[in-house]
Write a protein that holds these residues in place. Sequence first.
Motif, short mmCIF file in Angstrom:
data_model
loop_
_atom_site.label_atom_id
_atom_site.label_comp_id
_atom_site.label_asym_id
_atom_site.label_seq_id
_atom_site.Cartn_x
_atom_site.Cartn_y
_atom_site.Cartn_z
N PHE A 111 66.09 -33.38 61.00
CA PHE A 111 66.66 -33.81 62.37
C PHE A 111 68.12 -32.09 62.12
O PHE A 111 67.50 -31.90 63.20
N GLU B 136 66.56 -29.83 64.81
CA GLU B 136 66.91 -30.54 66.56
C GLU B 136 68.75 -29.72 66.68
O GLU B 136 68.39 -30.43 68.53
N VAL B 137 69.25 -29.87 65.71
CA VAL B 137 70.46 -30.49 65.99
C VAL B 137 71.37 -29.37 67.22
O VAL B 137 70.98 -28.04 66.54
N PRO C 152 71.93 -36.11 67.75
CA PRO C 152 70.71 -36.75 67.65
C PRO C 152 70.35 -37.26 67.97
O PRO C 152 69.29 -38.56 68.33
N ARG D 92 68.44 -33.16 71.53
CA ARG D 92 67.46 -32.00 69.93
C ARG D 92 66.93 -31.34 70.88
O ARG D 92 66.38 -30.90 71.86
N ARG E 229 64.69 -31.63 75.50
CA ARG E 229 66.19 -31.41 74.62
C ARG E 229 67.48 -32.39 75.12
O ARG E 229 68.00 -32.71 74.00
#
Length: 515
Positions: free
Chosen positions: A115, A118-119, A138, A170, A183
Motif C-alpha cells: 500500500f 497509496e498512503v 488505506p 488511497r 482517491r
Amino acid sequence: MAGKDADKGKKKEGKKEVVHGKKKEVKKETGLGLSYKKDENFGEWYSEVVVSGEMIEYYDISGCYILRPWAMSIWEILQTFFDAEIKKMKIKNSYFPLFVSPAVLQKEKDHIEGFAPEVAWVTKSGDSDLEVPIAIRPTSETVMYPYFSKWIRGHRDLPLRLNQWCNVVRWEFSNPTPFIRSREFLWQEGHTAFATKEEADEEVLDILELYRRIYEEFLAVPVSKGKKSELEKFAGGLYTTTVEAFIPNTGRGIQGATSHCLGQNFAKMFEINFENEKGEKAMVWQNSWAYTTRTIGVMIMTHGDDKGLVLPPKVATTQVVVIPVPYKDANTQGIYDACAATVKSLNESGIRAEADFRDNYSPGWKYSHWEMKGVPLRIEIGPKDLANNQVRAVRRDNGAKTDIPVANLVEQVKDVLDSIQQNLFETAKQKREACVQVVKTWEEFAEALGQKKLILAPWCDEEDVEKEVKTRTKGEMGAAKTLCSPFDQPELPEGTLCFASGKPAKKWTYWGRSY
C-alpha cells in the motif's frame, strides 16, 4: 407524439414556448441526449453518463467525487442487504479511527509495502509541522489488530468478528474514474479472528457468496468466483478469493469484491495469541473482506446504453416513474388524478414509484430525462388511457410497450419489474460468455488479447511465468495479468501444457487486461 418530441429534441438546446395568457415556458426539446456512444468512445460515454444520470458530480480535488442521492440510494440498498446478512452470521459492526500512527502502519512489512505508494499523510496542523506524521487509513488491518491482541486472551474470546462501514483513502494512481478508481471511496471492511483455519476458510467462502449475490441478484451483473494468483493476492495475506466481472466494451476484467484469508501473518506481527482449551498458547487465524462503491460503476458499465443509465429494478431508487400526457382540450385534472392514484397504489404495494408533474417540461422532455436516469419502467397516462381505464407501460431495458388495465396494475407492474431484472442479468451474461475465449497456445492468447477477450487458459501456476506474461504484453492498453482461477474448473486433460511456458498445466485461469 410525446415520444417523437423526445427523439427529436435530443442534443438540441431547450426551446421555450410561451403559452399565451399564462406566460408559461414549456421546454419541448430536451438538450439531454448523450454526445458519446458506448461502442465508439467508452471512456467519454461513461464520464458523461455518470454526470448526466445524476450519479456523481465532479469535485475540485482530482479523484474525489460527490455521490449524489441517485447513487447513494443504491449504496444504501446494497448496505441494507449485506448488513442484515452478516448480522445473521453473528458479525458485529464497530468503528475504528481514520488515522494510523506510522509505527503501527509499518509493523507488517509485506502489507504496507503493498500500500506504500497509496498512503496519504497528514504532516501539518495549522501552520506547525507535526512531530510525527499521521497516515490516513488505506485499509484497517494495522488500525484494528493491536486491539484484537488486547481483546483476545482465551478461546472463549473467539471468534471475534467485526465489520465497519467507512471511507478509506488511497492516493496515488493514474486515470481516476468515478466509482471504479477514486482517491476516497466508501466500503465495508470485515475483520475476523478464529481459533482454527477451518473456521476461517469457511467464512471466506460464505462472504464471497454474499458478494456474488450483490452482483448477480441485485446489480444483475454476472461474475466468476475464484482465487487470485500469488502475485495478485492481498499483500500480507495467505490467499485471496474474488468475484470478477468483465466489461465487454473495453475487454477488461474488474475485481468486484475480495474475501481474504490472512492466515497467521498478522497474528504473528501483532501478537494475537490465545490460550486454547488444552491450556496451550496458540495464534489466531484471521480474515478480512470488503466491497466498495465500485459495485455501482460496474453496474453502470454493464447495463448503460446510448440513452444513459439502465438501472436494475432491485436497486433503482425510483422503479417506476408516472408521466401525465395531456393533449389539447384533454381532461388534464382527470389525468393528473389518475397519475397520483397510480403512484399511491404502487407505493402501498412496496413499489418505489413517483410522478413527474412538472409543468414547465413537455412529456417528451420528461421521457428523455428519466431514460437518462435509468428508471426501469415508465408509465404514461393520456386521455385515451383515462377513457379505457388503463396505463401505458414502457420498459427501459428494451423499450417494449404494454397497456395495463388499472384493475391489474400492481400485479402486472411487479411482473414487469421482475422480468426487467431477469432480462438485464441474462443479457449481460450472454454478452460476457460471448467474450470468453479458450486458448491453448501463446499465439492464440496474443490474438484473443488483441480482440479484447476474457481468456481462459491452462497455466502452470508459476509466478515467474505470470511476470513474464505481463512483460511480454506490456503496451499502451496495459499488460495482461491473471484475473482469477475459477472455482468452477473445466476438466484439465492429462498432458495439457501451460500456454505461456510449455510446462505441465496445473489449472485453468482467466487472463486479460483489467481496471
